[in-house]
Structure formats: C-alpha cells, structure tokens
Motif scaffolding. Structure first.
Motif, PDB file in Angstrom:
ATOM      1  N   UNK A   1      14.306   7.764  -4.106  1.00  0.00           N
ATOM      2  CA  UNK A   1      14.892   6.429  -4.235  1.00  0.00           C
ATOM      3  C   UNK A   1      15.309   5.893  -2.864  1.00  0.00           C
ATOM      4  N   UNK A   2      15.848   6.763  -2.017  1.00  0.00           N
ATOM      5  CA  UNK A   2      16.204   6.334  -0.662  1.00  0.00           C
ATOM      6  C   UNK A   2      14.958   5.880   0.107  1.00  0.00           C
ATOM      7  N   UNK A   3      13.825   6.574  -0.111  1.00  0.00           N
ATOM      8  CA  UNK A   3      12.572   6.153   0.523  1.00  0.00           C
ATOM      9  C   UNK A   3      12.150   4.773   0.027  1.00  0.00           C
ATOM     10  N   UNK A   4      12.310   4.523  -1.270  1.00  0.00           N
ATOM     11  CA  UNK A   4      11.966   3.202  -1.811  1.00  0.00           C
ATOM     12  C   UNK A   4      12.870   2.115  -1.232  1.00  0.00           C
ATOM     13  N   UNK A   5      14.135   2.430  -1.088  1.00  0.00           N
ATOM     14  CA  UNK A   5      15.063   1.453  -0.511  1.00  0.00           C
ATOM     15  C   UNK A   5      14.671   1.128   0.930  1.00  0.00           C
ATOM     16  N   UNK A   6      14.347   2.161   1.700  1.00  0.00           N
ATOM     17  CA  UNK A   6      13.901   1.927   3.078  1.00  0.00           C
ATOM     18  C   UNK A   6      12.630   1.090   3.105  1.00  0.00           C
ATOM     19  N   UNK A   7      11.704   1.369   2.202  1.00  0.00           N
ATOM     20  CA  UNK A   7      10.449   0.607   2.157  1.00  0.00           C
ATOM     21  C   UNK A   7      10.717  -0.869   1.882  1.00  0.00           C
ATOM     22  N   UNK A   8      11.600  -1.176   0.936  1.00  0.00           N
ATOM     23  CA  UNK A   8      11.905  -2.566   0.625  1.00  0.00           C
ATOM     24  C   UNK A   8      12.611  -3.242   1.805  1.00  0.00           C
ATOM     25  N   UNK A   9      13.469  -2.499   2.488  1.00  0.00           N
ATOM     26  CA  UNK A   9      14.206  -3.101   3.604  1.00  0.00           C
ATOM     27  C   UNK A   9      13.315  -3.314   4.814  1.00  0.00           C
ATOM     28  N   UNK A  10      12.471  -2.342   5.137  1.00  0.00           N
ATOM     29  CA  UNK A  10      11.676  -2.421   6.364  1.00  0.00           C
ATOM     30  C   UNK A  10      10.484  -3.361   6.222  1.00  0.00           C
ATOM     31  N   UNK A  11       9.737  -3.225   5.151  1.00  0.00           N
ATOM     32  CA  UNK A  11       8.496  -3.989   5.019  1.00  0.00           C
ATOM     33  C   UNK A  11       8.709  -5.370   4.385  1.00  0.00           C
TER      34      UNK A  11
ATOM     35  N   UNK B   1       5.487   3.582 -12.646  1.00  0.00           N
ATOM     36  CA  UNK B   1       4.485   2.910 -13.483  1.00  0.00           C
ATOM     37  C   UNK B   1       3.914   1.678 -12.791  1.00  0.00           C
ATOM     38  N   UNK B   2       4.786   0.823 -12.250  1.00  0.00           N
ATOM     39  CA  UNK B   2       4.299  -0.404 -11.603  1.00  0.00           C
ATOM     40  C   UNK B   2       3.488  -0.080 -10.354  1.00  0.00           C
ATOM     41  N   UNK B   3       3.920   0.946  -9.593  1.00  0.00           N
ATOM     42  CA  UNK B   3       3.167   1.299  -8.389  1.00  0.00           C
ATOM     43  C   UNK B   3       1.780   1.816  -8.710  1.00  0.00           C
TER      44      UNK B   3
ATOM     45  N   UNK C   1       0.834  -1.209   0.000  1.00  0.00           N
ATOM     46  CA  UNK C   1       0.000   0.000   0.000  1.00  0.00           C
ATOM     47  C   UNK C   1       0.868   1.259   0.000  1.00  0.00           C
ATOM     48  N   UNK C   2       1.898   1.275   0.847  1.00  0.00           N
ATOM     49  CA  UNK C   2       2.798   2.424   0.877  1.00  0.00           C
ATOM     50  C   UNK C   2       3.502   2.594  -0.467  1.00  0.00           C
ATOM     51  N   UNK C   3       3.785   1.470  -1.129  1.00  0.00           N
ATOM     52  CA  UNK C   3       4.427   1.549  -2.437  1.00  0.00           C
ATOM     53  C   UNK C   3       3.556   2.230  -3.469  1.00  0.00           C
ATOM     54  N   UNK C   4       2.274   2.058  -3.373  1.00  0.00           N
ATOM     55  CA  UNK C   4       1.372   2.762  -4.300  1.00  0.00           C
ATOM     56  C   UNK C   4       1.441   4.271  -4.092  1.00  0.00           C
ATOM     57  N   UNK C   5       1.495   4.689  -2.817  1.00  0.00           N
ATOM     58  CA  UNK C   5       1.592   6.123  -2.527  1.00  0.00           C
ATOM     59  C   UNK C   5       2.946   6.681  -2.981  1.00  0.00           C
ATOM     60  N   UNK C   6       4.031   5.949  -2.661  1.00  0.00           N
ATOM     61  CA  UNK C   6       5.356   6.444  -3.050  1.00  0.00           C
ATOM     62  C   UNK C   6       5.521   6.437  -4.566  1.00  0.00           C
TER      63      UNK C   6
END
Length: 388
Positions: free
Chosen positions: A64-74, A99-101, A19-24
């Motif tokens: 991009x740093x936010x995306x990296x944190x999202x992949x690492x944390x969730x 696009x994918x999000x 869900x957070x990935x859709x927002x980001x």
C-alpha cells in the motif's frame, strides 16, 4: 521549460504510472492470494482471527505504501500526512487495486495487440494485398475497439484515483462528520462571542456612559441650586461650562460604544471608509492599504474584516507598547486577506478573550485566523476570509 514541455512531461509520467500500476496490481493480487491462503484457516477460527487479521494488515502496509508513492510521484496526488489507514479499508483497497490494475493491464495489452494489427494492415495496404472492402471493415472495427479501449483506460484511471483518495485520505463520511463537529464548535463559539460582546457593551455603558451621566446630573443640579440660592454667577457659569463639556464627552463615548458595537459607516460607505474611521480614532499612527478592487464584498465578510482590524488595533494600542500599526486588506480571487502588524513588544496570547472572539467570528465564515506574536515583537495577525 515551457507549458508544452511541462504538459508533455506530465503526460509521460502519468503513462509510466499507469504501466507501473499494472505491475504493482499483480503484486497486490499475489500478496492477497498467498497471504490469504496461508492465513485462511486462522482467519476462519474466531479465536485466532484478530491475530491473523493483524498479520495480514501489517504485511499489506508495504504494498500500500508503494501504491501511495506511485500516486504521489507519477500523478501528483497530495494526501494528508500523517493519516493512519484503518485495516479493513487498507485490505479493501488492495483487493480493488489488484482487480482494476489487472483489468488495466488487459486493456493495455489489447491496445498493443491493436497496434501490431495496425502495422500489419499498413503493410498489406502498401503491398496491395488488401482490397478496399476489407480495408474499410478493418478500419471500422479497429476504430470501435480503439474507442472502447480509450474509454476503458479513462474509466479505470478515474477509479484508481478515486479509491486512492478514499484509502489515503479521510472518507466522505469522515469529512462530513468533521464538518458537523466544526460547525457545532463554531456555533458554540459564536454564541460565546456574542455573549462576551454584550457583556462588554454593558460594562462600557455602566462604567463609562452611566458614570458620566451621573456626573453631568450632579453638575447641572449644583448649577441649578446655585442659581436658586443667588450664588456667584461666574461660579454658576463655570458649572454650566463643565456640564456642557461633560455632555460632549458623554456623546463622544456613546458614539464610540456604538461604533464598537456596529459601525454605521460600514453599511453606508463600505469597508474602506469604515477602516478609515478606525484610523482616525486610533491613538497610534495607523497606515491602511486597501487592495480589494471594484468587486463588492459580501456583507458578513466586510463585518468580520472590520472587527478583526478594530480589535487588533485596539489591542496594539492598549497592550503592546507599539509606536505604529500597519493594516493591509487584499483580495485574491475568492479569498480576502486581512493583515495587521504592529512594532510592539509581542507576547500576545492567542487564547485570550479578544483573539478567541475574533477567531470564532472568522471561523463562522469558514475562515482562518493566525497570530504570530513572539516575545519582543512584532505581532502579526492574519485573517483569511472566503468571499464565495
């Protein structure tokens, strides 16, 4: 926390990450659109293109740093650190991620809409306003749409994970290039180690065995001349006894050189018995723990493990002033671990000739050799050898 609770927590984290990935992804797409529109004229002009591209990349590093944190944390992904992502790859990742999000957000919206329709369908069934024919039609269509949504979410999640790995870690081409470089280095190191081993054997034969054979020949010559000249028989017998002892010493040294070149017990009896031979020939008290199990080891792994122990024990006896050495050989799954520890004064040089040769031999099998030898000791040498 039990296994079921941990699995449930992990599933909830993944769902929140999706869900957070859709927002980001919406933020990523907005950044590319706004920044691209603002810097578009400068990107088109060749003279200002490098500076404009640098500004675009610098601004993209925060999302991009936010995306990296999202992949690492969730999702629990682990990426190499530090790793500098090239600018073109970073922008490409943001474009694909946006696009994918957004597509994932559409799929989630369809799922939510389907859930609302399912509630309305259930109410219609409860009130009796739906006939069986209409109910079966709605169930069939809903099942097909649910299947397509689930498959779409699974594919989008896999794509999200793959592009994250490609962006935040070395690409397959980089990994292949590094692997080729490692193989080239290890091959050259193995060639050097083999040449060094040949030179060592030549020195052992020249300085040890050859000198003893010369002394043996001189003793036998003196004994023969003494007998021909009728000298005291006791003196001749003493020379013969010295020659006999020298012959025994030569035989022992030849056997020792052969063991250092390659132990025959390794082929005939296996690694455990070969290490027992090292313990018997060692001048220090040597304790060996062999915890490998019944599954046979590959022959190259056995050979490498033997030479790691033999070289480490020899170094401890010659250079470390140790009073005891402990060796442990253990296997966990497809990894054989060889640990050699002495109580000497430490200070072993990892770049020394003997340890460099061992490191090359271990690296040729995709293994790792670590040496910890602080001044004052103790010295610990650990080799990890893959058995697969």
């Amino acid at each position: 926390m039990g296994d079921d609770e941990r699995m449930g927590t992990k599933a909830h984290l993944r769902a929140a990450g999706v869900v957070l990935g859709c927002v980001s992804a919406l933020l990523d797409a907005l950044y590319l659109l706004v920044a691209g529109a603002a810097l578009g004229p400068f990107l088109l002009w060749p003279r200002t293109r490098p500076d404009a591209l640098g500004i675009l990349v610098a601004g993209a590093r925060r999302p991009v740093a936010l995306e990296r944190w999202r992949r690492s944390f969730f999702f629990g992904d682990r990426f190499p650190e530090p790793y500098e992502v090239p600018g073109p790859r970073l922008l490409r990742y943001l474009a694909v991620r946006g696009w994918t999000g957004l597509v994932c957000g559409v799929v989630l919206g369809l799922l939510g809409f389907g859930a609302v329709l399912a509630v309305l369908l259930a109410r219609g069934v409860a009130r009796g306003t739906l006939g069986w024919q209409e109910l079966l039609t709605q169930l069939l269509l809903g099942g097909v749409l649910l299947f397509l949504d689930a498959q779409g979410l699974h594919a989008l999640a896999a794509l999200d994970a793959r592009i994250a790995r490609e962006c935040f870690g070395p690409s397959e081409r980089e990994l292949l290039r590094r692997r080729v470089e490692e193989l080239a280095v290890s091959r050259a190191a193995v060639v050097r180690a083999v040449d060094a081993e040949r030179r060592r054997i030549e020195r052992d034969l020249h300085d040890g065995v050859q000198q003893r054979l010369v002394a043996l020949g001189m003793l036998l010559g003196r004994a023969r001349r003494g007998r021909e000249r009728g000298q005291d028989p006791e003196r001749v017998d003493a020379l013969l006894r010295q020659a006999h002892q020298e012959a025994r010493d030569v035989l022992a040294e030849v056997r020792d050189v052969a063991w250092r070149a390659y132990p025959s017990a390794l082929d005939a009896l296996g690694l455990e018995e070969a290490l027992g031979g090292v313990a018997r020939r060692c001048s220090l008290p040597l304790r060996v723990r062999f915890e490998v199990g019944d599954e046979p080891l590959p022959r190259p792994v056995e050979t490498a493990a033997y030479f790691v122990v033999s070289e480490a024990v020899t170094n401890a006896a010659k250079h470390s002033s140790a009073s005891a050495v402990a060796v442990r050989v253990s296997r966990e799954g497809a990894l054989l671990t060889v640990r050699v520890e002495d109580d000497g004064t430490g200070g072993a040089d990892p770049a020394g000739g003997g340890l460099t040769g061992l490191r090359s031999r271990v690296a040729a099998l995709d293994g790792v050799l670590r040496v910890d030898s602080p001044l004052g000791g103790p010295t610990t040498l650990v080799a990890e050898l893959p058995c697969a």
